[in-house]
Design a protein around this motif. Structure first.
Motif, short mmCIF file in Angstrom:
data_model
loop_
_atom_site.label_atom_id
_atom_site.label_comp_id
_atom_site.label_asym_id
_atom_site.label_seq_id
_atom_site.Cartn_x
_atom_site.Cartn_y
_atom_site.Cartn_z
N THR A 100 -11.03 4.76 -1.68
CA THR A 100 -10.18 5.07 -2.64
C THR A 100 -8.94 4.16 -2.22
O THR A 100 -8.38 3.41 -3.23
CB THR A 100 -9.71 6.35 -3.06
N ARG A 101 -8.46 4.29 -1.07
CA ARG A 101 -6.93 3.45 -0.97
C ARG A 101 -7.34 1.92 -0.74
O ARG A 101 -6.65 1.44 -1.30
CB ARG A 101 -6.60 4.02 0.40
N MET A 102 -8.47 1.74 -0.36
CA MET A 102 -8.67 0.35 -0.41
C MET A 102 -9.07 -0.33 -1.87
O MET A 102 -8.50 -1.35 -1.94
CB MET A 102 -10.11 -0.08 0.72
N TYR A 130 -8.95 -12.15 2.25
CA TYR A 130 -8.46 -10.81 2.14
C TYR A 130 -9.03 -10.01 1.17
O TYR A 130 -9.63 -9.00 1.50
CB TYR A 130 -7.02 -10.86 1.80
N GLN A 131 -9.53 -10.44 0.13
CA GLN A 131 -10.06 -9.63 -0.86
C GLN A 131 -11.55 -9.56 -0.48
O GLN A 131 -12.21 -8.39 -0.72
CB GLN A 131 -10.13 -10.49 -2.23
N ASN A 132 -12.15 -10.75 0.02
CA ASN A 132 -13.58 -10.35 0.57
C ASN A 132 -13.65 -9.36 1.67
O ASN A 132 -14.67 -8.51 1.74
CB ASN A 132 -14.11 -11.62 1.07
N LEU A 133 -12.60 -9.30 2.46
CA LEU A 133 -12.56 -8.45 3.45
C LEU A 133 -12.65 -7.10 3.08
O LEU A 133 -13.42 -6.22 3.50
CB LEU A 133 -11.43 -8.63 4.55
N PHE A 134 -11.71 -6.81 2.08
CA PHE A 134 -11.77 -5.37 1.45
C PHE A 134 -13.08 -5.02 0.73
O PHE A 134 -13.54 -4.09 1.03
CB PHE A 134 -10.56 -5.17 0.28
N GLN A 135 -13.58 -5.86 -0.09
CA GLN A 135 -14.83 -5.76 -0.79
C GLN A 135 -16.01 -5.69 0.11
O GLN A 135 -16.66 -4.48 0.10
CB GLN A 135 -15.31 -6.95 -1.82
N ASN A 136 -16.20 -6.48 1.29
CA ASN A 136 -17.40 -6.19 2.27
C ASN A 136 -17.07 -4.80 3.05
O ASN A 136 -17.91 -4.06 3.19
CB ASN A 136 -17.12 -7.22 3.35
N ASN A 137 -15.87 -4.40 3.30
CA ASN A 137 -15.65 -3.12 3.84
C ASN A 137 -15.93 -1.73 2.97
O ASN A 137 -16.31 -0.78 3.51
CB ASN A 137 -14.07 -2.81 4.58
N ILE A 138 -15.44 -2.01 1.65
CA ILE A 138 -15.71 -0.98 0.89
C ILE A 138 -17.52 -0.75 0.45
O ILE A 138 -17.82 0.32 0.62
CB ILE A 138 -15.00 -1.17 -0.49
N SER A 139 -18.08 -1.70 0.56
CA SER A 139 -19.29 -1.92 0.08
C SER A 139 -19.86 -1.31 1.48
O SER A 139 -21.08 -0.62 1.26
CB SER A 139 -19.99 -3.39 -0.02
#
Length: 148
Positions: A100-102, A130-139
């Motif tokens: 949720t925070r990410m 940076y955006q891809n890092l967030f999306q990959n980690n969330i996934s």
């Protein structure tokens, strides 16, 4: 009383105290419960004895851990005693909050990107990484949580 490795216990107290922002006694209680591998539960009196702490201090720290959903409690049939165990669902709760925070931060960054409207290719490329890092980690976290 449970058998535990004192050095490992001290490392755990320090780590969980910092990771969950717990006061020292709450970190000790949580770390102690981790050694309850068979999930038999630990009674209130054992915490008082093991940590040589007052009943009120143990009570307030147990309530803090219960309110944070880090631990749970139960009663056995025909016993008034409450027993405390680690909350099996806490890791899902914890990583759900991280997701949720990410997602919230990613949303804010997207709004900031749209507001800024930069034509600087280098800035746009860094943002995309940076955006891809967030999306990959969330996934990845969501995928692992589904497996739990």
């Amino acid at each position: 009383m449970m058998e535990l490795d004192k050095d490992l216990f001290c490392d755990m107290v320090k780590f969980y105290g910092n990771a969950f922002h717990l006061p020292p006694l709450a970190a000790k209680i949580y770390s102690y419960l981790i050694f309850d591998f068979e999930r038999k539960g630990v009674p209130f009196e054992e915490f008082v004895e093991v940590f040589s702490a007052s009943k009120s201090a143990v009570s307030s720290n147990l309530n803090l851990l219960l309110n944070l959903k880090i631990i749970s409690d139960f009663n056995r049939i025909n016993e008034r005693k409450r027993f405390f165990v680690m909350n099996e669902k806490f890791m899902k709760i914890r990583f759900g909050e991280i997701i949720t925070r990410m997602e919230d931060e990613l949303s804010i960054l997207n709004k900031l990107k749209n507001f800024r409207k930069t034509t600087d290719e280098s800035s746009a490329q860094k943002f995309e990484i940076y955006q891809n890092l967030f999306q990959n980690n969330i996934s990845n976290i969501k995928e692992m949580l589904d497996q739990l």
